[in-house]
Design a protein around this motif. Structure first.
Motif, short mmCIF file in Angstrom:
data_model
loop_
_atom_site.label_atom_id
_atom_site.label_comp_id
_atom_site.label_asym_id
_atom_site.label_seq_id
_atom_site.Cartn_x
_atom_site.Cartn_y
_atom_site.Cartn_z
N THR A 93 -14.44 -36.78 -20.71
CA THR A 93 -13.99 -37.83 -19.80
C THR A 93 -14.08 -39.20 -20.45
O THR A 93 -13.28 -40.09 -20.14
N TYR A 113 -25.95 -33.99 -5.57
CA TYR A 113 -25.45 -32.85 -6.31
C TYR A 113 -26.27 -31.58 -6.06
O TYR A 113 -25.99 -30.54 -6.65
N SER A 154 -23.04 -38.63 -4.09
CA SER A 154 -23.84 -38.44 -5.29
C SER A 154 -24.97 -37.45 -5.09
O SER A 154 -25.92 -37.43 -5.88
N GLU A 180 -18.56 -33.89 -15.49
CA GLU A 180 -19.67 -34.70 -15.98
C GLU A 180 -20.99 -34.24 -15.39
O GLU A 180 -22.00 -34.13 -16.11
N THR A 181 -20.98 -33.93 -14.12
CA THR A 181 -22.22 -33.51 -13.45
C THR A 181 -22.67 -32.14 -13.93
O THR A 181 -23.85 -31.92 -14.24
N ARG A 183 -10.25 -37.95 -10.11
CA ARG A 183 -11.61 -38.52 -10.18
C ARG A 183 -12.65 -37.45 -9.87
O ARG A 183 -13.71 -37.39 -10.51
N LYS A 219 -13.17 -35.06 -12.88
CA LYS A 219 -13.95 -35.69 -13.94
C LYS A 219 -15.43 -35.76 -13.56
O LYS A 219 -16.32 -35.46 -14.37
N LYS A 220 -15.70 -36.15 -12.33
CA LYS A 220 -17.09 -36.24 -11.87
C LYS A 220 -17.75 -34.86 -11.82
O LYS A 220 -18.92 -34.70 -12.18
#
Length: 644
Positions: A386, A32, A30, A360-361, A353, A356-357
């Motif tokens: 998503t 970023y 997590s 989103e980020t 996954r 998608k992450k």
């Protein structure tokens, strides 16, 4: 403007200025903005300047920093292990920008390997493989107005016309004498602006060892390639693009990396970036290794890399390479390398996954960013959010359209009547995703021939058909991308070791093609019906879809307030009195006629307007009659000042 990063947290200090919070988020997948503490950073410690190094090597017995500053003797600078995080760190005083360095990693079996820094911001020019200490601060950006204009113009309902460029072969100064980003800012940017492009898409500019990989096989994901200049020069290039009202899209390659010894492969003596399953890791078609998308530190590395290009270089979008290969465990692999997911299928659940992450980020920090999937699969909802079950991209390349239309255009004209579906089938799915219609580098290399040379017939017929093709492409629903050289009808296929054949502009037909593309681009920008409702099926209406015998199609594109009428004759026949139905009475003005003499056509005095008649045709009460020479494209608009 770029955001400042993650929200403030309680900071607990670990050695060398790192924080426990940073390391925890990195291990969790997590972090970023991990580039802000990993790699080589110019800092001061107790009043002394130097460089803090941090590297992830979880299975290493020991890690050392080596460089000119210690005569490449790692015993002098052994890094400190940060607990159980797998991160090693060290502050080296009294060294600064421009220092060459690597990590000397002692693996679990006691052998020593030398690796470039995965988070290095710069690298020495090939064939050298060392990382270079580089500061990224100090550049004064002048693009606040660009960010404000971008915020006010959502990409879905505005023109998106992309010029795809390989910086190493657009123009060169000599063999392996590339233009710098500074020189590209002086030459490429005004050229693209003059032609009316809204965006420049750069093929990958991260550091890569082999020129012939075009940047798609990377060793330094955070390093601007030294072929074209420094990080500051890339910043200047992007800034200049923004000053001209042009966005910058970067080809981004999260799917795989090359196997060069100094790169990510077996980084600490074990497969930490590629994962332990060699069958899953191997990409035999390219001779590369896939990232392990199920490893949290790899997720932090890759998503931080996407954010890095936007934070540091103000990149406006990423074209994510080879999505189909990322999400399909079997793609481009022989059966002996097949692996299966936990459900027994061949979908790469970790990659799904991750994507998608990623989206989103990116949209959390940069809501106005372009995230384009280069995806040849039939995976559904690639451009859906998503939270609705989609992958979260906002655009996808329409590879089906591209394959069909190029196959159709390569046919001898008399054969086209039997393959009419190749130019009409795409409208059955044109609104299922937010599409970009790509005419990319992949279609004009490796023996595929240039777009111009794909066209059959005589010299003049090739140009006429390419102009026709471009007209159909520009008016078909979807945003647009054209690879460099296509705008003037490059005759030979792309030569990555040289440069475009600019001398062709001395010939009338190529000069005419450039004028045509410029006019077509301008018409695209000026007519909201061609881009305002690209994702709305009600924006498109066939006038005549069924005329396979004559190889002619006609249709209407509608904006919120305007519409255009398009007629395309894909045959070699001259139709003297061709009638189509039109929605309203009045005079239909010719905006683009691909057969005009200035474009290389044959019509010295083309008809400028077509007055409708009360003859019902194609389900309309009004119709117009027009001449359709061979291989002609017409774009018409209703003259608002001349109605019945």
């Amino acid at each position: 403007m770029p955001t400042t990063g993650v929200r403030p947290r309680v900071v607990r200090t670990a050695p060398n200025g790192l924080t426990k919070e940073q390391l925890y988020l990195f291990n969790e997948g997590s972090s970023y903005h991990s580039y802000r503490f990993m790699g080589a950073h110019l800092i001061k410690r107790r009043g002394t300047g130097g460089v803090r190094f941090a590297v992830w090597a979880p299975n290493a017995a020991e890690v050392r920093v080596i460089g000119d500053f210690n005569r490449w003797d790692g015993r002098k600078h052994v890094m400190e292990r940060m607990g159980t995080t797998g991160v090693f760190s060290l502050f080296v005083p009294k060294i600064g920008e421009g220092e060459l360095y690597k990590y000397e990693i002692v693996s679990a079996d006691g052998s020593a390997i030398r690796k470039a820094d995965p988070y290095a911001f710069y690298a020495e020019r090939r064939p050298g493989t060392a990382s270079v200490v580089a500061g990224l601060g100090g550049y004064k950006w002048n693009d606040a107005a660009w960010y404000e204009s971008k915020r006010k113009k959502p990409a879905y309902s505005n023109p998106l016309l992309i010029y795809e460029v390989h910086p190493g072969s657009w123009k060169i100064k000599g063999k392996e004498m590339f233009l710098t980003f500074e020189e590209l800012a002086e030459q490429l940017v005004p050229y693209a602006a003059e032609l009316g492009y809204t965006h420049i898409e750069l093929m990958p500019v991260a550091e890569h060892p082999l020129d012939q990989s075009w940047g798609y096989q990377i060793t330094g994901f955070y390093s601007v390639t030294s072929r074209y200049g420094s990080p500051k020069q890339l910043m200047g290039f992007v800034d200049e693009c923004h000053r001209h009202g042009i966005g910058v899209i970067l080809d981004w390659v999260p799917g795989h990396f090359c196997k060069d010894d100094h790169g990510l492969r077996l980084f600490d003596g074990s497969p930490i970036f590629e994962g332990a399953d060699s069958k899953r890791a191997e990409k035999p078609l390219w001779g590369t290794l896939a990232f392990d998308f199920g490893r949290s530190e790899v997720v932090s590395f890759l998503i931080s890399n996407a954010i890095y290009w936007m934070d540091v270089y103000h990149i406006d979008g990423l074209r994510v390479d080879a999505v189909a290969s990322m999400i399909n465990l079997h793609m481009d692999k022989p059966p002996e390398l097949f692996t299966y997911n936990a459900l027994g299928g061949h979908d790469n659940l970790d990659a799904l996954r991750f994507l998608k992450k990623l989206n989103e980020t990116v949209f959390h920090y940069y809501p106005d960013t372009l995230m384009l999937a280069e995806d040849s699969s039939a995976w559904p909802a690639v451009t859906s959010p998503t939270y609705l079950g989609g992958l979260g991209f906002n655009f996808k390349w329409n590879m089906g359209w591209m394959n069909d239309i190029l196959r159709y255009m390569a046919l001898d004209p008399p054969e086209r009547a039997h393959y009419h579906h190749l130019i009409t089938f795409s409208l059955l799915y044109a609104f299922s995703e937010n599409y970009v219609l790509p005419l990319s580098h992949d279609e004009v290399v490796h023996g595929k021939r240039s777009l111009l040379n794909k066209m059959p017939g005589s010299y003049e017929e090739k140009f006429a058909q390419l102009r026709l093709f471009y007209g159909y492409w520009m008016t078909h629903p979807g945003k647009k991308l054209l690879f460099m050289g296509g705008e003037f009808g490059q005759f030979d296929e792309w030569k990555d070791g040289g440069m475009l054949d600019w001398m062709l502009l001395d010939y009338d037909m190529h000069g005419g093609m450039l004028r045509y593309v410029k006019s077509l681009n301008r018409a695209y920008a000026d007519l909201p019906s061609l881009w305002e409702r690209d994702s709305d099926p009600h924006s498109f209406q066939w006038i005549d879809v069924h005329n396979a015998e004559q190889s002619v199609i006609s249709f209407i594109r509608r904006g919120f307030l305007d519409y255009t009428v398009i007629i395309a004759n894909f045959s070699g026949n001259d139709y003297r009195d061709y009638r189509i139905g039109v929605p309203e009475p009045g005079t239909y003005r010719s905006v683009i006629n691909s057969n005009d003499i200035p474009y290389g056509g044959t019509e010295a005095q083309p008809q400028l307007g077509y007055r409708s008649e009360s003859d019902a045709w194609h389900g309309h009460d009004q119709s117009i009659s027009l001449r359709l020479p061979p291989f002609t494209f017409l774009l018409l608009t209703l003259d608002p000042g001349d109605t019945h």
